[in-house]
Design a protein around this motif. Structure first.
Motif: not given
Length: 378
Positions: A181, A224, A226-227, A340
């Motif tokens: 992440q 956090t 992902d993109d 996570t």
């Protein structure tokens, strides 16, 4: 640009919090120091914003702790939630220290305070000085700069971050990996009805988000993603809090003072020393921001190494400090992976374990001691 001396006792490469603390501590002990940094100016960001009790203790001899405390926000509680549900509260109030709390203060302020003390001791940072080569021999170390200048020293220290030129020059491995992440980091003006004297860690199916108070009515938000966008804006922060924060307490997000996106590694240098050349701070260890340990461990490296270089016990530096960083890397990795956790079953198990642990006073105290890094000495 002032001319550099031909010789000095200790060359320090990197003028972040670790390098500044090391230089000031060495000067305070009567050592001749040259502090180099390739950047033209110091940081004006707040990337590292947590100062723990043990760090405040080790900085007391430098006479900077009082100013840091005066310019920061005292936070005595760390709360872990699954959105609206409290899973665990960690109270720092009963810890055996004069600083039973977490201090929230921007990294730029920490560097400003350390730099002022360094200058009061007769030192300074030589900026715009890029080190390209570091070679050691039985008698000392030769440091070569991009402009062709060379400096001869008795010892050299790489405090030049994760991509340390000093570490690469001496061939010390940096074992570890990166998390999949990316992390969003933003300092925002935020209004909500949750307590402002707590660091809040929220779990949710969408991921984690941490919210902590900063001076000036701002809050630090870490999540956090992902993109993540390169520079998250107020709408991005608002969406994160809506999706992951408390449902019952809506957050009103104002302007963004500063934001960034970054990847996080968990790595540890195979050794902290090659002859007369040492590593400290992020040059020696990097890890998840969970718990806010990074800058703290680096400053503590610096103060320990300064003492050892001054009294001739540097042979014990790696044995003393590398296990500390190994423990921090391991603990923050467990915290990050727990935070996570992917599926509903894994999240349910995590929440149950944290709730049970949260009812155990010994567990809460042990976690407080570890997060504050007081467990190292007590």
């Amino acid at each position: 640009m002032p001319q550099l001396p031909d010789t000095t006792e200790v060359v320090i490469v990197g003028a972040g919090p670790t390098g500044l603390a090391l230089a000031a501590s060495l000067l305070d002990r009567g050592k001749d120091v040259l502090l180099l940094d390739k950047a033209a100016e110091g940081t004006n960001t707040s990337r590292a914003a947590v100062v723990h009790a043990r760090t405040l203790e080790v900085l007391e001899p430098l006479q900077v702790t009082g100013e840091l405390v005066g310019r920061g926000v005292i936070v005595p509680t760390f709360t872990v939630r699954d959105r609206d549900r409290i899973l665990m509260k960690v109270d720092f109030g009963g810890l055996p220290t004069a600083h039973p709390y977490t201090l929230m203060v921007p990294q730029s302020t920490t560097e400003e305070v350390l730099l002022r003390r360094l200058r009061a001791l007769g030192g300074d940072v030589h900026r715009g000085r890029e080190v390209t080569a570091v070679t050691g021999d039985a008698e000392g170390v030769t440091v070569r700069l991009a402009d062709g200048a060379t400096v001869r020293a008795r010892h050299a220290v790489g405090a030049d971050g994760m991509h340390s030129v000093v570490r690469e020059q001496v061939g010390i491995g940096f074992t570890g990996d990166a998390y999949p992440q990316s992390f969003v980091l933003a300092d925002v003006h935020l209004e909500w009805d949750l307590p402002d004297d707590e660091v809040q860690l929220f779990f949710s199916p969408k991921g984690l988000v941490v919210v902590a108070p900063l001076p000036g009515g701002r809050h630090r938000v870490v999540a956090t993603v992902d993109d993540a966008p390169e520079h998250p804006d107020a709408a991005d922060v608002r969406d994160l809090l809506v999706a992951r924060g408390p449902r019952s307490v809506p957050a009103r997000v104002g302007d963004v003072a500063w934001s960034s996106r970054f990847r996080v590694h968990h790595r540890l240098a195979d050794h902290y020393r090659a002859g007369r050349i040492f590593l400290a701070g992020d040059a020696a260890h990097v890890h998840s921001p969970a718990g806010g340990q990074g800058m703290n461990t680096g400053i503590q490296d610096a103060v320990d190494l300064a003492r050892r270089l001054a009294d001739g016990t540097e042979d014990g530096y790696e044995d003393a400090r590398r296990p500390v960083a190994a423990g921090v890397v391991a603990m923050t990795d467990r915290m990050t992976r727990a935070a996570t956790a992917g599926g509903p079953a894994a999240r349910a198990v995590r929440n149950t374990l944290l709730t049970v642990a949260g009812h155990n006073a010994a567990v809460r105290r042990n976690l407080a001691m570890r997060l504050s890094e007081l467990a190292l000495d007590r």
